[in-house]
Design a protein around this motif. Structure first.
Motif, PDB file in Angstrom:
ATOM      1  N   THR A 124       0.842  -1.199   0.000  1.00 22.86           N
ATOM      2  CA  THR A 124       0.000   0.000   0.000  1.00 22.86           C
ATOM      3  C   THR A 124       0.875   1.247   0.000  1.00 22.86           C
ATOM      4  OG1 THR A 124      -0.148  -0.136   2.418  1.00 22.86           O
ATOM      5  CG2 THR A 124      -1.939  -1.128   1.158  1.00 22.86           C
ATOM      6  N   ILE A 125       1.538   1.504  -1.106  1.00 27.38           N
ATOM      7  CA  ILE A 125       2.351   2.714  -1.227  1.00 27.38           C
ATOM      8  C   ILE A 125       1.424   3.934  -1.193  1.00 27.38           C
ATOM      9  CG2 ILE A 125       3.776   4.085  -2.803  1.00 27.38           C
ATOM     10  CD1 ILE A 125       5.430   1.928  -1.696  1.00 27.38           C
ATOM     11  N   PRO A 126       1.637   4.866  -0.261  1.00 25.19           N
ATOM     12  CA  PRO A 126       0.772   6.055  -0.236  1.00 25.19           C
ATOM     13  C   PRO A 126       0.893   6.858  -1.532  1.00 25.19           C
ATOM     14  CG  PRO A 126       1.997   5.830   1.818  1.00 25.19           C
ATOM     15  CD  PRO A 126       2.589   4.844   0.855  1.00 25.19           C
ATOM     16  N   LYS A 127      -0.216   7.381  -1.984  1.00 25.08           N
ATOM     17  CA  LYS A 127      -0.246   8.148  -3.224  1.00 25.08           C
ATOM     18  C   LYS A 127      -0.194   9.655  -2.907  1.00 25.08           C
ATOM     19  CE  LYS A 127      -0.974   4.375  -5.744  1.00 25.08           C
ATOM     20  NZ  LYS A 127      -1.070   3.350  -4.692  1.00 25.08           N
ATOM     21  N   GLY A 128      -0.412  10.467  -3.927  1.00 31.17           N
ATOM     22  CA  GLY A 128      -0.417  11.915  -3.736  1.00 31.17           C
ATOM     23  C   GLY A 128       0.975  12.456  -3.511  1.00 31.17           C
ATOM     24  N   ASP A 129       1.107  13.368  -2.540  1.00 30.56           N
ATOM     25  CA  ASP A 129       2.385  14.039  -2.289  1.00 30.56           C
ATOM     26  C   ASP A 129       3.219  13.335  -1.225  1.00 30.56           C
ATOM     27  OD1 ASP A 129       0.912  14.594  -0.037  1.00 30.56           O
ATOM     28  OD2 ASP A 129       1.203  16.766  -0.096  1.00 30.56           O
ATOM     29  N   PHE A 130       3.067  12.025  -1.135  1.00 28.18           N
ATOM     30  CA  PHE A 130       3.767  11.256  -0.104  1.00 28.18           C
ATOM     31  C   PHE A 130       5.280  11.462  -0.171  1.00 28.18           C
ATOM     32  CE2 PHE A 130       6.002   7.194   0.817  1.00 28.18           C
ATOM     33  CZ  PHE A 130       5.812   7.167   2.178  1.00 28.18           C
ATOM     34  N   LEU A 131       5.863  11.402  -1.363  1.00 24.68           N
ATOM     35  CA  LEU A 131       7.317  11.536  -1.476  1.00 24.68           C
ATOM     36  C   LEU A 131       7.797  12.890  -0.971  1.00 24.68           C
ATOM     37  CD1 LEU A 131       8.034   9.819  -4.926  1.00 24.68           C
ATOM     38  CD2 LEU A 131       8.358   8.880  -2.642  1.00 24.68           C
ATOM     39  N   ASP A 132       7.030  13.928  -1.241  1.00 18.00           N
ATOM     40  CA  ASP A 132       7.387  15.244  -0.716  1.00 18.00           C
ATOM     41  C   ASP A 132       7.322  15.236   0.810  1.00 18.00           C
ATOM     42  OD1 ASP A 132       7.579  16.025  -3.314  1.00 18.00           O
ATOM     43  OD2 ASP A 132       5.747  17.221  -3.340  1.00 18.00           O
ATOM     44  N   ALA A 133       6.286  14.608   1.351  1.00 12.23           N
ATOM     45  CA  ALA A 133       6.072  14.620   2.796  1.00 12.23           C
ATOM     46  C   ALA A 133       7.180  13.897   3.552  1.00 12.23           C
ATOM     47  CB  ALA A 133       4.721  13.998   3.135  1.00 12.23           C
ATOM     48  N   VAL A 134       7.807  12.899   2.913  1.00 14.70           N
ATOM     49  CA  VAL A 134       8.846  12.137   3.610  1.00 14.70           C
ATOM     50  C   VAL A 134      10.252  12.585   3.216  1.00 14.70           C
ATOM     51  CG1 VAL A 134       7.361  10.141   3.933  1.00 14.70           C
ATOM     52  CG2 VAL A 134       8.839  10.245   1.908  1.00 14.70           C
ATOM     53  N   ASP A 171      -5.007  19.867   3.990  1.00 13.00           N
ATOM     54  CA  ASP A 171      -4.413  18.658   3.401  1.00 13.00           C
ATOM     55  C   ASP A 171      -5.354  17.469   3.570  1.00 13.00           C
ATOM     56  OD1 ASP A 171      -2.708  16.878   2.248  1.00 13.00           O
ATOM     57  OD2 ASP A 171      -1.011  17.248   3.589  1.00 13.00           O
ATOM     58  N   TRP A 172      -6.497  17.538   2.907  1.00 12.23           N
ATOM     59  CA  TRP A 172      -7.478  16.466   3.006  1.00 12.23           C
ATOM     60  C   TRP A 172      -7.006  15.197   2.304  1.00 12.23           C
ATOM     61  CZ3 TRP A 172     -11.354  16.657   6.349  1.00 12.23           C
ATOM     62  CH2 TRP A 172     -11.749  17.912   6.826  1.00 12.23           C
ATOM     63  N   GLU A 173      -6.159  15.360   1.307  1.00 14.11           N
ATOM     64  CA  GLU A 173      -5.635  14.181   0.617  1.00 14.11           C
ATOM     65  C   GLU A 173      -4.830  13.317   1.586  1.00 14.11           C
ATOM     66  OE1 GLU A 173      -3.814  13.813  -3.661  1.00 14.11           O
ATOM     67  OE2 GLU A 173      -2.187  14.254  -2.277  1.00 14.11           O
ATOM     68  N   TRP A 174      -3.982  13.931   2.407  1.00 13.04           N
ATOM     69  CA  TRP A 174      -3.226  13.186   3.418  1.00 13.04           C
ATOM     70  C   TRP A 174      -4.174  12.501   4.392  1.00 13.04           C
ATOM     71  CZ3 TRP A 174      -3.372  14.215   8.710  1.00 13.04           C
ATOM     72  CH2 TRP A 174      -2.490  13.452   9.491  1.00 13.04           C
ATOM     73  N   TYR A 175      -5.219  13.226   4.814  1.00 10.37           N
ATOM     74  CA  TYR A 175      -6.195  12.694   5.770  1.00 10.37           C
ATOM     75  C   TYR A 175      -6.875  11.453   5.197  1.00 10.37           C
ATOM     76  CZ  TYR A 175     -10.107  12.947   9.137  1.00 10.37           C
ATOM     77  OH  TYR A 175     -11.033  12.678  10.120  1.00 10.37           O
ATOM     78  N   SER A 176      -7.299  11.512   3.951  1.00 11.65           N
ATOM     79  CA  SER A 176      -7.938  10.368   3.302  1.00 11.65           C
ATOM     80  C   SER A 176      -6.950   9.228   3.099  1.00 11.65           C
ATOM     81  CB  SER A 176      -8.533  10.787   1.954  1.00 11.65           C
ATOM     82  OG  SER A 176      -9.557  11.737   2.117  1.00 11.65           O
ATOM     83  N   ASN A 177      -5.722   9.577   2.762  1.00 13.70           N
ATOM     84  CA  ASN A 177      -4.706   8.556   2.524  1.00 13.70           C
ATOM     85  C   ASN A 177      -4.508   7.654   3.736  1.00 13.70           C
ATOM     86  OD1 ASN A 177      -3.122   7.629   0.390  1.00 13.70           O
ATOM     87  ND2 ASN A 177      -2.033   9.574   0.187  1.00 13.70           N
TER      88      ASN A 177
END
Length: 608
Positions: free
Chosen positions: A372-382, A533-539
């Motif tokens: 389950t690789i997180p989608k969206g801006d995950f790479l930026d967040a980490v 950042d609702w995308e992170w919340y949903s992720n």
């Protein structure tokens, strides 16, 4: 350990400034990092990782065939390994994300990438996982060899006659200043120390396997110390979906004056909840002063008691965390403080800069792996923004008809305002599903102990007698007891990862509530309401959902049905299809020809 740390008069600002400077020899002495200097003689090696390159996919394939350790390849396995190596060492990407569902043979894929670069250039690799249990699985895999696993000191027993059998983190070498242990310089395989000898062996091994906390702690050891692992060419992080949470646990901290073993008499009272952060920083500098003073007092002792040794470890860890916070705050980064009675939790809003500093800096090439690789801006967040990246996706080899996710049995929302009216209906539906599948075992993911107790209380008495509830004090023991019992149902909390409900352990699952982050947490609230950042919340809810569904089907011949009963799952699916894995989406409402699933063109229901 006594005698290993500087005892100069303490200055907070100077300590913060030199936290990770070579002149500061203080290192985290918690479970996950060594504080003891090792004099083990090893071959002199360059601190620079070896450069690896390939000319073609054919060359990569030839090396894979040479180092492959299993009798055969699983479907898609060889192609995935070639794709990863091509992306890293031909296309020269810095990062590859690997989406590999259960059954893909992910561990062997990661291991073989490390074996290939070791074979061609003697390049070294780190493989990390969040949990020690996953390290044990790698250690026990019959097809994975030529590795060394290493965990924290508390996982190994001392072999010195004075403390034989004692956990290494409380052994004589930790409690007595300048203790000279003859076993420390010998590999554990040569009757040396099970921890320090094993660590030296791991440093010399081409593939070292450890947990995230251990490797992040390694970055805090000064480069002049022999106890430090040098940077390597390749770093694989398995179960990547958890990296933000584990990094938060590593960087964040909680202050509770009842739990910190220092003298608070000379420290001001804790600031009130509505204070600004600058006032809190000033108070934390006082606490940091008290911590440093207590550590100096402990270091003056020739021998520590077990309690004093534990206090020293805890204080060293807290000292580094507070220092990190003060340094980061002075650099204008935003942190939250969450009050809970007499304690305050401190967390950074964004964690990527810390992961970069303590993890990514230890490798040239990075592989992120998960079902389950997180989608969206995950790479930026980490902290992996502005790097060249590639993605490799392995299709599921499991028939989607054997792992359907049923959405048409939802009974209502489990939000705080609607939970009271939904729970009785959900309990009735769980009973209906359980009766339909009886005697086949089922697993109910309850999200919280409150939800679990309320659902259980609303189950019919005859279903309660077939049900085991998770024990909050002995989570895994209660699960194992259920495995060995005649009870049909297990009601769980936060067991969406790390367990395997293969075969008859569970033929059906219920997901009682969409597991969104808690909005009462200041960090979550800030990220959603201030950063939008609702995308992170949903992720976060999507990862929890997919991981829970993945507990039920563990092999190609297995089968398990998952029922989503919280109506909030519907909006999660409808609004965020681009954030889900393809293996999950293809299984949603995928009815089979089995009689008890109903026919594909018929609305499925248990109601007669």
């Amino acid at each position: 350990m006594p005698g290993n740390n500087s005892t100069d008069p303490f200055n907070v600002d100077a300590a913060v400034a030199r936290l990770n400077n070579d002149n500061d020899t203080d290192t985290d002495s918690s479970d996950d990092v060594s504080t003891v200097h090792s004099d083990n003689a090893t071959d002199t090696v360059s601190n620079e990782p070896t450069t690896v390159s390939f000319s073609s996919r054919d060359e990569i394939e030839r090396v894979i065939d040479t180092v492959w350790s299993a009798p055969s390849f699983r479907e898609h396995q060889k192609t995935a390994i070639i794709d990863i190596l091509e992306a890293l060492y031909i296309d020269d990407n810095d990062v590859v994300s690997l989406s590999a569902p259960t059954g893909a043979g992910k561990s062997l894929i990661i291991y073989t990438v490390g074996r290939v670069i070791s074979h061609v250039k003697r390049a070294k690799s780190f493989v990390t996982t969040p949990l020690n249990s996953l390290i044990d699985q790698i250690d026990d895999d019959e097809y994975i060899d030529n590795i060394t696993t290493i965990k924290g000191k508390n996982n190994y027993s001392c072999v010195h006659p004075r403390d034989e059998g004692t956990s290494v983190d409380d052994a004589i070498c930790q409690r007595q200043a300048d203790f000279d242990c003859e076993f420390k310089d010998m590999y554990d395989t040569n009757d040396g120390c099970p921890y320090y000898g094993r660590k030296e062996r791991a440093k010399d091994t081409d593939i070292a396997v450890t947990n995230l906390s251990y490797l992040m702690s390694n970055a805090m050891i000064p480069e002049t110390e022999d106890a430090r692992f040098e940077p390597r060419n390749f770093l694989a992080v398995d179960e990547t979906q958890n990296i933000e949470d584990f990094a938060l646990n590593f960087i964040g901290f909680t202050i509770d004056r009842r739990e910190i073993p220092i003298n608070f008499n000379n420290i001001s009272n804790m600031p009130p909840e509505d204070c600004d952060m600058s006032e809190m920083v000033a108070w934390l500098k006082e606490v940091l002063n008290g911590i440093r003073q207590r550590l100096m007092d402990l270091q003056k002792k020739g021998m520590l008691t077990t309690t004093e040794n534990e206090d020293q470890d805890d204080l060293q860890s807290l000292k580094h965390r507070i220092s990190n916070f003060i340094e980061d705050y002075d650099n204008n980064h935003h942190w939250t403080k969450t009050y809970d009675g007499s304690s305050i939790k401190f967390e950074p809003i964004m964690i990527g800069r810390f992961i970069d500093r303590f993890l990514w800096s230890q490798s040239e090439k990075i592989l992120l792996s998960s079902a389950t690789i997180p989608k969206g801006d995950f790479l930026d967040a980490v902290g992996l923004d502005n790097l060249d990246t590639a993605h490799v996706e392995v299709p599921s080899t499991f028939d989607k008809k054997n792992r359907p996710v049923i959405t048409r049995e939802m009974v209502g929302k489990m939000t705080k305002g609607e939970r009271a009216s939904t729970i009785p209906k959900m309990a009735d539906k769980i009973a209906e599903i359980a009766d339909f599948h009886n005697p086949k075992n089922g697993f109910v993911h309850c999200h919280s102990y409150d939800v679990m107790e309320r659902l259980y209380d609303n189950l019919p008495k005859y279903v309660q007698r077939r049900t085991t509830k998770q024990d909050s004090d002995n989570r895994m023991r209660s699960l194992k007891q259920w495995y060995n019992s005649e009870k049909q149902i297990f009601m769980s909390v936060s067991m969406n990862e790390g367990i395997s409900l293969d075969d008859d352990r569970a033929r059906w699952q219920v997901l009682a509530k969409a597991s969104y982050p808690f909005m009462g947490d200041e960090r979550v609230n800030y990220r959603v309401n201030e950063m939008n950042d609702w995308e992170w919340y949903s992720n976060q809810a999507i990862i929890n959902l997919q991981q829970a569904v993945g507990r039920g089907m563990r092999s190609k011949d297995d089968w398990c049905i998952s029922y989503l009963l919280d109506s909030s799952f519907q909006s999660l699916l409808d609004r965020n299809k681009d954030l889900f894995e393809s293996w999950f989406l293809e299984s949603v409402d995928c009815y089979t020809e089995r009689d008890y699933y109903g026919q594909p063109d018929t609305d499925f229901t248990f109601t007669t």
